[in-house]
Enzyme design. Structure first.
Site, PDB file in Angstrom:
ATOM      1  N   ALA A  40       0.845  -1.179   0.000  1.00 26.61           N
ATOM      2  CA  ALA A  40       0.000   0.000   0.000  1.00 26.61           C
ATOM      3  C   ALA A  40       0.889   1.241   0.000  1.00 26.61           C
ATOM      4  O   ALA A  40       2.096   1.124   0.032  1.00 26.61           O
ATOM      5  CB  ALA A  40      -0.913  -0.027   1.219  1.00 26.61           C
ATOM      6  N   CYS A  41       0.279   2.436  -0.047  1.00 27.08           N
ATOM      7  CA  CYS A  41       0.950   3.737   0.011  1.00 27.08           C
ATOM      8  C   CYS A  41       1.508   4.176  -1.340  1.00 27.08           C
ATOM      9  O   CYS A  41       1.936   3.361  -2.142  1.00 27.08           O
ATOM     10  CB  CYS A  41       2.061   3.770   1.059  1.00 27.08           C
ATOM     11  SG  CYS A  41       1.532   3.276   2.697  1.00 27.08           S
ATOM     12  N   THR A  42       1.509   5.501  -1.552  1.00 26.03           N
ATOM     13  CA  THR A  42       2.089   6.108  -2.748  1.00 26.03           C
ATOM     14  C   THR A  42       2.827   7.371  -2.331  1.00 26.03           C
ATOM     15  O   THR A  42       2.316   8.151  -1.524  1.00 26.03           O
ATOM     16  CB  THR A  42       1.005   6.461  -3.783  1.00 26.03           C
ATOM     17  OG1 THR A  42       0.226   5.307  -4.076  1.00 26.03           O
ATOM     18  CG2 THR A  42       1.643   6.982  -5.072  1.00 26.03           C
ATOM     19  N   ARG A 283       0.331   3.350 -11.037  1.00 25.55           N
ATOM     20  CA  ARG A 283       0.281   4.550 -10.203  1.00 25.55           C
ATOM     21  C   ARG A 283       1.343   5.556 -10.626  1.00 25.55           C
ATOM     22  O   ARG A 283       1.133   6.779 -10.543  1.00 25.55           O
ATOM     23  CB  ARG A 283       0.442   4.170  -8.727  1.00 25.55           C
ATOM     24  CG  ARG A 283      -0.812   3.572  -8.129  1.00 25.55           C
ATOM     25  CD  ARG A 283      -0.591   3.253  -6.658  1.00 25.55           C
ATOM     26  NE  ARG A 283       0.011   1.944  -6.464  1.00 25.55           N
ATOM     27  CZ  ARG A 283       0.646   1.570  -5.366  1.00 25.55           C
ATOM     28  NH1 ARG A 283       0.833   2.425  -4.374  1.00 25.55           N
ATOM     29  NH2 ARG A 283       1.133   0.353  -5.247  1.00 25.55           N
TER      30      ARG A 283
END
Length: 503
Positions: A40-42, A283
């Protein structure tokens, strides 16, 4: 049906034990076409010459669960003598320096025996910012060569054992690097360090091997849960750092990425799998298409450039657009009938989003601003919090995994929940107009408080900045509480219309 079932839970790519798995998380995982154990996370990083005002900007969405409150706290400076830190999570142990600076953090609501967990992001009194971590995956060959250490440093503790003790971004890399070399890492992690001049991005690829690169001043980076650092130019220590002997390590273990005495870190330690093709690389494509629309790329590109020049200077609002994106305005838009099964930047498991700004156009005492959006950045507001403070707003020290009427997290989380059934209508009709009003007012408030603060010093300044943070927190939360009341009414009307059509 998921209560009291021991399952795994998203936490920046880490597998955690829990006794509860929310149906929304299961639905999200199913929609993404993946198992529950996922990264997860960006991250979005902007060099000072690529920003609108000469600031360095380091930002990240923290993705955990569909209902998991985060707090915002400040730790005051201490000089209590040598301290041994022992993680209540995995028993990681390290001796800490006698002097600890003031620093902010956004820990989980849940502590373990009184110890904060997952501090994630903050800024210290030297105006050094840190965000950790951007979780990654190590390939099996590198993992076999240098396994992770069970009681090594993990995301749970990483901010609290590093940020209070560093005075520059580069020193942060070196300080953390020494811990990894001597104590080992429990995970593959990406860590951000920034100060008013530099941003360094560091990747921990295995138990004891790491590398870091300085973000070029005129460029930005969008980083998913995948190692991105490429060729290491270790003779250029102003822009590249790595664990000692990394070149010989990669060569001797016959890892990928070794050629003519140089190492490509992502090839040596990272992955580039079918999962990365749907979960990670899209992403990067989405963020780069927003910030550099002149660069035409395919979402299926196998490897994107880590650093890009923006078409226009980047500020807080442009970063907000990236971190709020769900392939917005493209055929892959995850709010509609999207194709490809690509994981967007903005997801239901966002628990907080931060933009760590170190400014160069104001005095040092007010240069650090921690912009914080609780829950989803798409349906929240980034509040500009000064970090030279004695306390944080009261509502940012409240909230658990159960809904409440007072905490900042649950106010903004309710906005997300209330828009979910009719996103396309309610976000454009109700949420976006309020966000624009609130953002404009917060920007004006920051400018006005900057102008007043330059005439203050010492305790008077700290008290004033603390008061301004509370004022901004109260203002934005009140506006969103009123918005939530309107959303309840509008969602109810839409439900009635849909039901009448069905009849």
């Amino acid at each position: 049906m998921y209560n009291q079932v021991e399952s795994i839970k998203l936490r920046g790519g880490k597998i955690m034990r829990t006794t509860k798995l929310l149906p929304g998380l299961v639905a999200f995982a199913a929609a993404m076409g993946m198992g529950i154990a996922a990264n997860a996370c960006t991250t979005v990083l902007v060099g000072k010459d690529a920003s609108t005002d000469g600031s360095t900007l380091a930002s990240r969405n923290e993705d955990v669960d569909t209902s998991w409150a985060k707090h915002f706290i400040v730790h005051q400076a201490t000089s209590n003598g040598p301290t041994q830190y022992v993680s209540k999570d995995n028993n990681f142990t390290v001796n800490l320096p006698a002097q600890a600076q003031r620093y902010t953090s956004t820990p989980d609501w849940q502590q373990i025996d009184g110890q904060n967990q997952f501090g994630e992001d903050g800024i210290n009194s030297s105006n050094v910012a840190m965000s950790g971590t951007e979780s990654g995956t190590t390939n099996s060959k590198a993992l076999k060569a240098d396994p992770f250490v069970k009681d090594g440093l993990a995301e749970t503790s990483i901010l609290d054992v590093v940020l209070p003790y560093i005075t520059s971004a580069k020193e942060g890399v070196q300080y953390l690097g020494h811990i990894i070399e001597t104590k080992g890492s429990a995970e593959n992690n990406g860590v951000i360090f920034s100060d008013k001049n530099d941003i360094w991005y560091m990747e921990i690829g295995s138990g004891h091997q790491w590398a870091a690169v300085r973000v070029p001043d005129d460029m930005y980076a969008v980083i998913p849960n995948q190692n991105m650092i490429g060729k290491l130019k270790l003779s250029d220590s102003s822009n590249y750092l790595a664990s000692p002997g990394i070149t010989n390590f990669v060569k001797s273990h016959k890892l990928n990425g070794y050629k003519n005495g140089t190492v490509d870190f992502a090839l040596a330690f990272g992955t580039n799998s079918k999962s990365d093709a749907t979960y990670n690389r899209p992403r990067v494509w989405d963020g780069q298409r927003i910030l550099t629309p002149s660069k035409k790329q395919s979402i299926t590109t196998k490897r994107f450039s880590m650093f890009m020049k923006p078409d226009h200077k980047i500020g807080v609002r442009q970063i907000e657009k990236v971190l709020s994106s769900h392939f917005t305005g493209t055929k892959y838009d995850s709010n509609g009938k999207w194709v490809g099964g690509y994981r967007p930047i903005n997801v239901p498991t966002d628990v907080e989003s931060h933009i760590l700004q170190i400014r160069n156009n104001v005095p040092n005492d007010i240069a650090a601003v921690q912009w914080l959006a609780m829950a989803s950045p798409a349906t929240s507001a980034y509040i500009p919090f000064y970090t030279n403070i004695k306390d944080t707003p009261a509502q940012y020290k409240l909230g658990t995994d159960q809904p409440d009427a007072k905490s900042a997290y649950w106010t903004y989380k309710m906005t997300r929940i209330l828009t979910d059934p009719y996103k396309d209508v309610l976000i454009s009709k109700d949420v976006t107009p309020i966000k624009e009003v609130v953002n404009h007012q917060l920007d004006m408030n920051l400018e006005n408080s900057d102008n007043h603060a330059v005439h203050l010093n010492g305790d008077d300044l700290v008290n004033y900045l603390t008061e301004q943070n509370q004022m901004n927190a109260d203002y934005a939360q009140t506006q969103f509480q009123l918005l939530n009341q309107k959303l309840i009414q509008d969602a109810s009307r839409l439900t009635k219309i849909v039901q009448n059509k069905d009849l």
